[in-house]
Scaffold this motif. Structure first.
Motif, PDB file in Angstrom:
ATOM      1  N   HIS A 149      44.736  63.745  31.165  1.00  0.00           N
ATOM      2  CA  HIS A 149      45.116  65.136  31.412  1.00  0.00           C
ATOM      3  C   HIS A 149      45.184  65.432  32.906  1.00  0.00           C
ATOM      4  O   HIS A 149      45.929  66.329  33.325  1.00  0.00           O
ATOM      5  N   ALA A 150      44.435  64.693  33.697  1.00  0.00           N
ATOM      6  CA  ALA A 150      44.459  64.864  35.157  1.00  0.00           C
ATOM      7  C   ALA A 150      45.462  63.912  35.807  1.00  0.00           C
ATOM      8  O   ALA A 150      45.493  63.786  37.031  1.00  0.00           O
ATOM      9  N   HIS A 151      46.273  63.233  34.991  1.00  0.00           N
ATOM     10  CA  HIS A 151      47.267  62.259  35.480  1.00  0.00           C
ATOM     11  C   HIS A 151      46.611  61.177  36.332  1.00  0.00           C
ATOM     12  O   HIS A 151      47.124  60.774  37.372  1.00  0.00           O
ATOM     13  N   ALA A 152      45.445  60.706  35.879  1.00  0.00           N
ATOM     14  CA  ALA A 152      44.667  59.735  36.637  1.00  0.00           C
ATOM     15  C   ALA A 152      44.500  58.409  35.890  1.00  0.00           C
ATOM     16  O   ALA A 152      43.557  57.670  36.143  1.00  0.00           O
ATOM     17  N   VAL A 153      45.414  58.117  34.964  1.00  0.00           N
ATOM     18  CA  VAL A 153      45.362  56.854  34.233  1.00  0.00           C
ATOM     19  C   VAL A 153      46.595  56.042  34.635  1.00  0.00           C
ATOM     20  O   VAL A 153      47.723  56.522  34.562  1.00  0.00           O
ATOM     21  N   ASP A 154      46.348  54.807  35.077  1.00  0.00           N
ATOM     22  CA  ASP A 154      47.426  53.893  35.456  1.00  0.00           C
ATOM     23  C   ASP A 154      47.430  52.747  34.448  1.00  0.00           C
ATOM     24  O   ASP A 154      46.428  52.498  33.767  1.00  0.00           O
ATOM     25  N   PHE A 155      48.565  52.061  34.341  1.00  0.00           N
ATOM     26  CA  PHE A 155      48.693  50.981  33.364  1.00  0.00           C
ATOM     27  C   PHE A 155      49.158  49.699  34.023  1.00  0.00           C
ATOM     28  O   PHE A 155      50.017  49.716  34.900  1.00  0.00           O
ATOM     29  N   LEU A 156      48.578  48.601  33.565  1.00  0.00           N
ATOM     30  CA  LEU A 156      49.045  47.266  33.906  1.00  0.00           C
ATOM     31  C   LEU A 156      49.853  46.807  32.700  1.00  0.00           C
ATOM     32  O   LEU A 156      49.292  46.542  31.636  1.00  0.00           O
ATOM     33  N   VAL A 157      51.171  46.765  32.843  1.00  0.00           N
ATOM     34  CA  VAL A 157      52.054  46.409  31.737  1.00  0.00           C
ATOM     35  C   VAL A 157      52.322  44.914  31.788  1.00  0.00           C
ATOM     36  O   VAL A 157      52.793  44.388  32.803  1.00  0.00           O
ATOM     37  N   LEU A 158      52.010  44.232  30.679  1.00  0.00           N
ATOM     38  CA  LEU A 158      52.137  42.775  30.616  1.00  0.00           C
ATOM     39  C   LEU A 158      52.937  42.344  29.395  1.00  0.00           C
ATOM     40  O   LEU A 158      52.796  42.942  28.323  1.00  0.00           O
ATOM     41  N   ASN A 170      39.572  57.828  38.069  1.00  0.00           N
ATOM     42  CA  ASN A 170      40.756  57.131  37.561  1.00  0.00           C
ATOM     43  C   ASN A 170      40.390  56.057  36.553  1.00  0.00           C
ATOM     44  O   ASN A 170      39.230  55.666  36.425  1.00  0.00           O
ATOM     45  N   ALA A 171      41.444  55.592  35.856  1.00  0.00           N
ATOM     46  CA  ALA A 171      41.299  54.514  34.881  1.00  0.00           C
ATOM     47  C   ALA A 171      42.512  53.602  35.004  1.00  0.00           C
ATOM     48  O   ALA A 171      43.599  54.038  35.394  1.00  0.00           O
ATOM     49  N   LEU A 172      42.298  52.327  34.672  1.00  0.00           N
ATOM     50  CA  LEU A 172      43.384  51.348  34.620  1.00  0.00           C
ATOM     51  C   LEU A 172      43.268  50.639  33.273  1.00  0.00           C
ATOM     52  O   LEU A 172      42.214  50.086  32.945  1.00  0.00           O
ATOM     53  N   VAL A 173      44.365  50.690  32.501  1.00  0.00           N
ATOM     54  CA  VAL A 173      44.372  50.165  31.142  1.00  0.00           C
ATOM     55  C   VAL A 173      45.549  49.204  30.985  1.00  0.00           C
ATOM     56  O   VAL A 173      46.638  49.448  31.494  1.00  0.00           O
ATOM     57  N   VAL A 174      45.326  48.100  30.250  1.00  0.00           N
ATOM     58  CA  VAL A 174      46.384  47.128  29.962  1.00  0.00           C
ATOM     59  C   VAL A 174      47.262  47.664  28.838  1.00  0.00           C
ATOM     60  O   VAL A 174      46.759  48.160  27.828  1.00  0.00           O
ATOM     61  N   LYS A 175      48.562  47.572  29.054  1.00  0.00           N
ATOM     62  CA  LYS A 175      49.535  47.947  28.017  1.00  0.00           C
ATOM     63  C   LYS A 175      50.458  46.744  27.821  1.00  0.00           C
ATOM     64  O   LYS A 175      51.007  46.211  28.774  1.00  0.00           O
ATOM     65  N   VAL A 176      50.609  46.305  26.581  1.00  0.00           N
ATOM     66  CA  VAL A 176      51.445  45.142  26.280  1.00  0.00           C
ATOM     67  C   VAL A 176      52.863  45.611  25.974  1.00  0.00           C
ATOM     68  O   VAL A 176      53.065  46.565  25.209  1.00  0.00           O
ATOM     69  N   GLU A 177      53.835  44.942  26.596  1.00  0.00           N
ATOM     70  CA  GLU A 177      55.238  45.271  26.351  1.00  0.00           C
ATOM     71  C   GLU A 177      55.589  45.032  24.888  1.00  0.00           C
ATOM     72  O   GLU A 177      55.046  44.134  24.240  1.00  0.00           O
ATOM     73  N   ALA A 178      56.537  45.808  24.396  1.00  0.00           N
ATOM     74  CA  ALA A 178      57.044  45.583  23.042  1.00  0.00           C
ATOM     75  C   ALA A 178      57.724  44.218  23.008  1.00  0.00           C
ATOM     76  O   ALA A 178      58.426  43.846  23.953  1.00  0.00           O
TER      77      ALA A 178
END
Length: 154
Positions: free
Chosen positions: A25-34, A76-84
């Motif tokens: 909600h604070a726009h403080a989450v980033d993603f590592l897309v793999l 902040n947060a950094l979360v892994v997101k897997v590509e489709a």
């Protein structure tokens, strides 16, 4: 450069989920897309969606996964997101054709899933490298092949 040497947990864990939700909600989450095939890597450099340079160096007992939380603090947060994934859907004409295409997929060590009578092959390199290997089955009408970009229902 941000250095990461461990996984904090899973974004689906109730405690972490709530904290990440608040940061989102604070726009403080980033993603590592793999891409899925990079999940087994333990040491590499990359950039997040937000443009942060990171270096991953995990121990042998940890492996990245979709939703892995790499950073989580008050700001902040950094979360892994897997590509489709892309898939090759192979629809055999009959049982005999299914056995033949299954034999080829196993012999070629393709990563597969089943969807009813169809065999789904994960596309991890040039799509034609898959269809070229079973070209005779396709030409004989024993199997129909169709590529699904980011498809096959997850």
């Amino acid at each position: 450069m941000l250095k990461i040497d461990h996984i904090i947990g899973s974004a689906s864990d109730a405690t972490l989920h709530d904290r990440i939700h608040d940061l989102a909600h604070a726009h403080a989450v980033d993603f590592l897309v793999l891409p899925r095939q990079d999940l087994s890597r333990r040491r590499f450099r990359s950039s997040t969606e937000g443009g942060r340079d990171i270096a991953i160096s995990l121990s042998r007992d940890q492996q990245l996964f979709d939703g892995a939380v790499l950073v989580l603090d008050r700001s902040n947060a950094l979360v892994v997101k897997v590509e489709a994934e892309d898939w090759l859907r192979l629809t055999p004409r009959d049982r005999s054709a299914a056995l033949q295409v299954g034999f080829h997929a196993g012999n070629l060590h393709w990563r597969v899933r089943f969807d009813g009578d169809d065999l789904l092959v994960a596309v991890e390199r040039e799509p034609e490298s898959y269809t070229d290997r079973i070209d005779a089955l396709i030409e004989e009408g024993l199997v129909k092949a169709r590529f699904e970009k980011g498809g096959a229902n997850g």
